[in-house]
Motif scaffolding. Structure first.
Motif, PDB file in Angstrom:
ATOM      1  N   GLU A  99      26.134  40.352  31.855  1.00  0.00           N
ATOM      2  CA  GLU A  99      27.552  40.525  31.519  1.00  0.00           C
ATOM      3  C   GLU A  99      28.277  41.297  32.608  1.00  0.00           C
ATOM      4  O   GLU A  99      29.411  40.964  32.978  1.00  0.00           O
ATOM      5  CB  GLU A  99      27.697  41.230  30.166  1.00  0.00           C
ATOM      6  N   LYS A 100      27.646  42.329  33.161  1.00  0.00           N
ATOM      7  CA  LYS A 100      28.260  43.086  34.257  1.00  0.00           C
ATOM      8  C   LYS A 100      28.447  42.201  35.489  1.00  0.00           C
ATOM      9  O   LYS A 100      29.482  42.265  36.159  1.00  0.00           O
ATOM     10  CB  LYS A 100      27.391  44.294  34.610  1.00  0.00           C
ATOM     11  N   ALA A 101      27.431  41.405  35.775  1.00  0.00           N
ATOM     12  CA  ALA A 101      27.518  40.527  36.939  1.00  0.00           C
ATOM     13  C   ALA A 101      28.602  39.471  36.750  1.00  0.00           C
ATOM     14  O   ALA A 101      29.352  39.153  37.684  1.00  0.00           O
ATOM     15  CB  ALA A 101      26.161  39.867  37.192  1.00  0.00           C
ATOM     16  N   LYS A 102      28.680  38.902  35.550  1.00  0.00           N
ATOM     17  CA  LYS A 102      29.739  37.932  35.266  1.00  0.00           C
ATOM     18  C   LYS A 102      31.109  38.554  35.482  1.00  0.00           C
ATOM     19  O   LYS A 102      32.000  37.938  36.072  1.00  0.00           O
ATOM     20  CB  LYS A 102      29.620  37.439  33.819  1.00  0.00           C
ATOM     21  N   HIS A 103      31.290  39.759  34.997  1.00  0.00           N
ATOM     22  CA  HIS A 103      32.575  40.448  35.151  1.00  0.00           C
ATOM     23  C   HIS A 103      32.909  40.639  36.632  1.00  0.00           C
ATOM     24  O   HIS A 103      34.066  40.485  37.050  1.00  0.00           O
ATOM     25  CB  HIS A 103      32.521  41.799  34.449  1.00  0.00           C
ATOM     26  N   PHE A 104      31.896  40.936  37.421  1.00  0.00           N
ATOM     27  CA  PHE A 104      32.093  41.162  38.858  1.00  0.00           C
ATOM     28  C   PHE A 104      32.610  39.901  39.534  1.00  0.00           C
ATOM     29  O   PHE A 104      33.539  39.950  40.348  1.00  0.00           O
ATOM     30  CB  PHE A 104      30.767  41.611  39.480  1.00  0.00           C
ATOM     31  N   PHE A 105      32.030  38.747  39.199  1.00  0.00           N
ATOM     32  CA  PHE A 105      32.388  37.511  39.883  1.00  0.00           C
ATOM     33  C   PHE A 105      33.559  36.782  39.232  1.00  0.00           C
ATOM     34  O   PHE A 105      34.263  36.031  39.899  1.00  0.00           O
ATOM     35  CB  PHE A 105      31.178  36.574  39.949  1.00  0.00           C
ATOM     36  N   LYS A 129      30.900  24.661  39.651  1.00  0.00           N
ATOM     37  CA  LYS A 129      30.405  25.561  40.674  1.00  0.00           C
ATOM     38  C   LYS A 129      29.497  26.599  40.017  1.00  0.00           C
ATOM     39  O   LYS A 129      29.793  27.092  38.932  1.00  0.00           O
ATOM     40  CB  LYS A 129      31.561  26.239  41.405  1.00  0.00           C
ATOM     41  N   MET A 130      28.405  26.913  40.696  1.00  0.00           N
ATOM     42  CA  MET A 130      27.401  27.792  40.126  1.00  0.00           C
ATOM     43  C   MET A 130      27.235  29.047  40.975  1.00  0.00           C
ATOM     44  O   MET A 130      27.320  29.002  42.204  1.00  0.00           O
ATOM     45  CB  MET A 130      26.058  27.071  40.016  1.00  0.00           C
ATOM     46  N   GLN A 131      26.974  30.157  40.295  1.00  0.00           N
ATOM     47  CA  GLN A 131      26.736  31.433  40.958  1.00  0.00           C
ATOM     48  C   GLN A 131      25.435  32.018  40.426  1.00  0.00           C
ATOM     49  O   GLN A 131      25.195  32.028  39.221  1.00  0.00           O
ATOM     50  CB  GLN A 131      27.887  32.403  40.647  1.00  0.00           C
ATOM     51  N   LYS A 132      24.594  32.489  41.325  1.00  0.00           N
ATOM     52  CA  LYS A 132      23.397  33.213  40.901  1.00  0.00           C
ATOM     53  C   LYS A 132      23.769  34.621  40.454  1.00  0.00           C
ATOM     54  O   LYS A 132      24.539  35.306  41.145  1.00  0.00           O
ATOM     55  CB  LYS A 132      22.411  33.340  42.061  1.00  0.00           C
ATOM     56  N   ASN A 170      18.367  44.373  45.840  1.00  0.00           N
ATOM     57  CA  ASN A 170      18.731  44.449  44.429  1.00  0.00           C
ATOM     58  C   ASN A 170      20.169  44.950  44.296  1.00  0.00           C
ATOM     59  O   ASN A 170      20.465  46.080  44.687  1.00  0.00           O
ATOM     60  CB  ASN A 170      17.789  45.407  43.700  1.00  0.00           C
ATOM     61  N   PRO A 171      21.098  44.148  43.786  1.00  0.00           N
ATOM     62  CA  PRO A 171      22.484  44.591  43.660  1.00  0.00           C
ATOM     63  C   PRO A 171      22.627  45.682  42.604  1.00  0.00           C
ATOM     64  O   PRO A 171      21.769  45.865  41.742  1.00  0.00           O
ATOM     65  CB  PRO A 171      23.226  43.320  43.244  1.00  0.00           C
ATOM     66  N   SER A 172      23.742  46.377  42.639  1.00  0.00           N
ATOM     67  CA  SER A 172      23.940  47.538  41.769  1.00  0.00           C
ATOM     68  C   SER A 172      23.956  47.180  40.294  1.00  0.00           C
ATOM     69  O   SER A 172      23.577  47.987  39.441  1.00  0.00           O
ATOM     70  CB  SER A 172      25.260  48.238  42.135  1.00  0.00           C
ATOM     71  N   PHE A 173      24.392  45.949  39.960  1.00  0.00           N
ATOM     72  CA  PHE A 173      24.467  45.591  38.546  1.00  0.00           C
ATOM     73  C   PHE A 173      23.117  45.143  37.990  1.00  0.00           C
ATOM     74  O   PHE A 173      22.993  44.926  36.796  1.00  0.00           O
ATOM     75  CB  PHE A 173      25.529  44.504  38.297  1.00  0.00           C
ATOM     76  N   TYR A 213      36.378  34.091  40.614  1.00  0.00           N
ATOM     77  CA  TYR A 213      36.034  32.710  40.282  1.00  0.00           C
ATOM     78  C   TYR A 213      36.000  32.539  38.764  1.00  0.00           C
ATOM     79  O   TYR A 213      34.934  32.460  38.156  1.00  0.00           O
ATOM     80  CB  TYR A 213      34.666  32.336  40.872  1.00  0.00           C
ATOM     81  N   PRO A 214      37.155  32.482  38.117  1.00  0.00           N
ATOM     82  CA  PRO A 214      37.182  32.472  36.640  1.00  0.00           C
ATOM     83  C   PRO A 214      36.556  31.232  36.020  1.00  0.00           C
ATOM     84  O   PRO A 214      36.147  31.279  34.855  1.00  0.00           O
ATOM     85  CB  PRO A 214      38.679  32.553  36.322  1.00  0.00           C
TER      86      PRO A 214
END
Length: 313
Positions: free
Chosen positions: A77-83, A29-32, A62-65, A87-88
């Motif tokens: 890295e911030k965005a990865k932490h958010f998602f 599964k992919m996340q932008k 534009n998202p906050s991260f 969705y680990p």
């Protein structure tokens, strides 16, 4: 700003959707993850014009991260932490979204940014949002070399309309012919290509919008996204309407759903439709204010498509 791949995505019941496209290219599964790399646009900085597109306020998407000034690595890295909390097992695509992400004569600088994004753990590919008049052959060659498997590099061109008089009206400062040329050159370079269009631009009626869909269907693209024109605070469009310089038809939700159903019926079925709507922050949005969540819109659209299918049988 995020697009989750889902094999049971309800959008895909009646047409090819973005999850279909992703599942053919990636095993996970992919996340932008949106990146703001600090670019501007040629119709803002004087290269081609000033003021930018009349409808554009970049704060609306534009998202906050994804903050200008932070490194690409830090944003991702911030965005990865958010998602990752929800969705680990997710893998990611770095989405260079804000403004024109190939607007530089320094090809090495651009490539270093893209390489930095791909070097972040968990990032499997790039989506580069840009304009059709900002894709030189030299950069396409570099991106083609980087594109080691289908979907690793994707180019998303903001086309907005196929009518040059509309493009002039909204201060795009490029032509439909440039869009066609960029798409064909990108396809020839072996890179997946998407187009972005806005429905309801000033001066366009339904027939014109559907004509644009027909023209896009003839091009070698893999994905397409649409969204309704939104009047956003702080834009020239909002100022022009306040001054009554021209009138703008604002879709009711039923009108827009009907248009989307017509688009699905005539678009090339091999093209994956990523979305039909966009949602701007409530404090910035003037109109249309439909009050629908995205899943509610999709459910209503599917209901219309279900009735059309039942009638046709």
């Amino acid at each position: 700003m995020a697009c989750k791949q889902d094999s049971k995505n309800v959008m895909g019941q009646f047409y090819r959707d973005y999850s279909d496209y992703l599942s053919e290219r990636f095993d996970h599964k992919m996340q932008k993850l949106t990146v703001n790399a600090g670019f501007t646009c040629p119709n803002r900085d004087g290269t081609k014009g000033y003021g930018g597109c009349t409808y554009c306020n970049n704060q609306a998407f534009n998202p906050s991260f994804a903050q200008k000034g932070e490194s690409i690595t830090s944003q991702l890295e911030k965005a990865k932490h958010f998602f990752a909390r929800k969705y680990p097992q997710m893998r990611y695509l770095a989405y260079f979204q804000a403004y024109t992400n190939t607007h530089s004569s320094d090809i090495d600088r651009l490539m270093n940014m893209y390489f930095e994004a791909l070097s972040v753990d968990g990032i499997d590919g790039l989506i580069i949002g840009t304009r059709p008049d900002c894709m030189p052959d030299e950069l396409l060659k570099e991106l083609s070399d980087l594109n080691s498997f289908p979907g690793k590099v994707m180019i998303e061109y903001g086309a907005e309309s196929s009518f040059n008089e509309t493009l002039v009206r909204i201060n795009r400062c490029h032509t439909w012919e440039e869009t066609v040329d960029a798409v064909k050159r990108t396809h020839d370079a072996g890179i997946d290509t998407g187009l972005h269009f806005i429905l309801g631009l000033p001066g366009e009626d339904e027939e014109m919008m559907l004509n644009t869909v027909d023209k896009a269907s003839e091009l070698p693209i893999q994905t397409i996204k649409f969204h309704q024109l939104q009047v956003i605070r702080g834009t020239r469009l909002a100022s022009d309407l306040e001054k009554h310089l021209y009138e703008l038809h604002t879709f009711s939700i039923d009108e827009y759903l009907s248009l989307c159903a017509k688009i699905i019926q005539r678009i090339n079925p091999n093209i994956a439709i990523e979305r039909f709507t966009s949602q701007s922050p409530d404090e910035l949005l003037i109109s249309p204010r439909w009050g629908l969540k995205n899943y509610e819109f999709v459910n209503r659209l599917n209901s219309i498509l279900r009735k059309i299918r039942a009638t046709s049988h």
